[in-house]
Scaffold this active site. Structure first.
Site, short mmCIF file in Angstrom:
data_model
loop_
_atom_site.label_atom_id
_atom_site.label_comp_id
_atom_site.label_asym_id
_atom_site.label_seq_id
_atom_site.Cartn_x
_atom_site.Cartn_y
_atom_site.Cartn_z
N TYR A 60 0.84 -1.20 0.00
CA TYR A 60 0.00 0.00 0.00
C TYR A 60 0.88 1.25 0.00
O TYR A 60 0.65 2.18 -0.77
CB TYR A 60 -0.91 -0.01 1.23
CG TYR A 60 -1.91 1.11 1.26
CD1 TYR A 60 -3.15 0.99 0.65
CD2 TYR A 60 -1.64 2.30 1.93
CE1 TYR A 60 -4.08 2.01 0.69
CE2 TYR A 60 -2.55 3.33 1.97
CZ TYR A 60 -3.77 3.19 1.35
OH TYR A 60 -4.69 4.21 1.39
N HIS B 80 1.32 4.14 -3.02
CA HIS B 80 1.07 5.56 -2.76
C HIS B 80 2.33 6.40 -2.90
O HIS B 80 2.25 7.57 -3.26
CB HIS B 80 0.40 5.75 -1.41
CG HIS B 80 -1.06 5.46 -1.45
ND1 HIS B 80 -1.55 4.17 -1.45
CD2 HIS B 80 -2.13 6.28 -1.54
CE1 HIS B 80 -2.88 4.22 -1.52
NE2 HIS B 80 -3.26 5.48 -1.59
N TYR C 259 -3.91 15.85 2.19
CA TYR C 259 -4.49 14.51 2.25
C TYR C 259 -3.46 13.60 2.89
O TYR C 259 -2.36 13.44 2.37
CB TYR C 259 -4.83 14.04 0.83
CG TYR C 259 -5.67 12.78 0.72
CD1 TYR C 259 -6.27 12.18 1.82
CD2 TYR C 259 -5.87 12.20 -0.52
CE1 TYR C 259 -7.05 11.04 1.69
CE2 TYR C 259 -6.65 11.06 -0.67
CZ TYR C 259 -7.23 10.48 0.44
OH TYR C 259 -7.99 9.36 0.31
N TRP D 197 -7.76 3.72 -10.60
CA TRP D 197 -7.04 3.65 -9.33
C TRP D 197 -7.70 2.62 -8.42
O TRP D 197 -7.02 1.82 -7.80
CB TRP D 197 -6.98 5.01 -8.65
CG TRP D 197 -6.26 4.98 -7.34
CD1 TRP D 197 -6.80 4.98 -6.09
CD2 TRP D 197 -4.84 4.93 -7.14
NE1 TRP D 197 -5.82 4.94 -5.14
CE2 TRP D 197 -4.60 4.91 -5.76
CE3 TRP D 197 -3.75 4.91 -8.01
CZ2 TRP D 197 -3.31 4.86 -5.22
CZ3 TRP D 197 -2.47 4.86 -7.46
CH2 TRP D 197 -2.27 4.83 -6.08
N TRP D 198 -9.00 2.64 -8.31
CA TRP D 198 -9.70 1.67 -7.46
C TRP D 198 -9.41 0.25 -7.93
O TRP D 198 -9.20 -0.65 -7.11
CB TRP D 198 -11.19 1.93 -7.46
CG TRP D 198 -11.62 3.14 -6.69
CD1 TRP D 198 -10.89 3.88 -5.80
CD2 TRP D 198 -12.91 3.75 -6.73
NE1 TRP D 198 -11.63 4.92 -5.31
CE2 TRP D 198 -12.87 4.86 -5.86
CE3 TRP D 198 -14.07 3.47 -7.43
CZ2 TRP D 198 -13.98 5.67 -5.66
CZ3 TRP D 198 -15.18 4.28 -7.23
CH2 TRP D 198 -15.12 5.37 -6.35
#
Length: 99
Positions: free
Chosen positions: A11, A15, A34, A69-70
């Site tokens: 993850y 990112h 964010y 992206w999902w």
């Protein structure tokens, strides 16, 4: 949101290499900050997003970019049939803001 067990490093890697066009889409939608945090024992992710008063965040889920992206992320976290991450809104309990 949550991660599947053992997926924290992946993850973070994904990112760390966020697609430039996705980062720009977030900025264009009004995101000014964010941050995503991980509670390692539970694999729970906690996201804090600050946006401009007038923003376009509600339109992002319908874009092809967000759908891609999902799809890219769905194998490492619980996701809905449309690949959007399973998430829940949290109940605000305290806020310390500037005077």
């Amino acid at each position: 949101m949550n991660l599947n067990p053992g997926m924290a490093d992946e993850y973070r890697r994904r990112h760390d290499q966020i697609w430039p066009e996705l980062a720009q889409a977030l900025r264009d939608a009004g995101v000014v900050d964010y941050r995503i945090f991980l509670d390692e024992p539970s694999n729970a992710l906690f996201a804090v997003l600050t946006h401009e008063a007038v923003h376009g965040l509600n339109a992002l889920p319908g874009t092809a970019l967000m759908q891609r992206w999902w799809h890219y992320m769905h194998d490492i976290m619980p996701s809905h049939p449309d690949n959007s991450p399973v998430s829940m809104d949290l109940l605000p309990m305290f806020s310390l803001t500037p005077d």
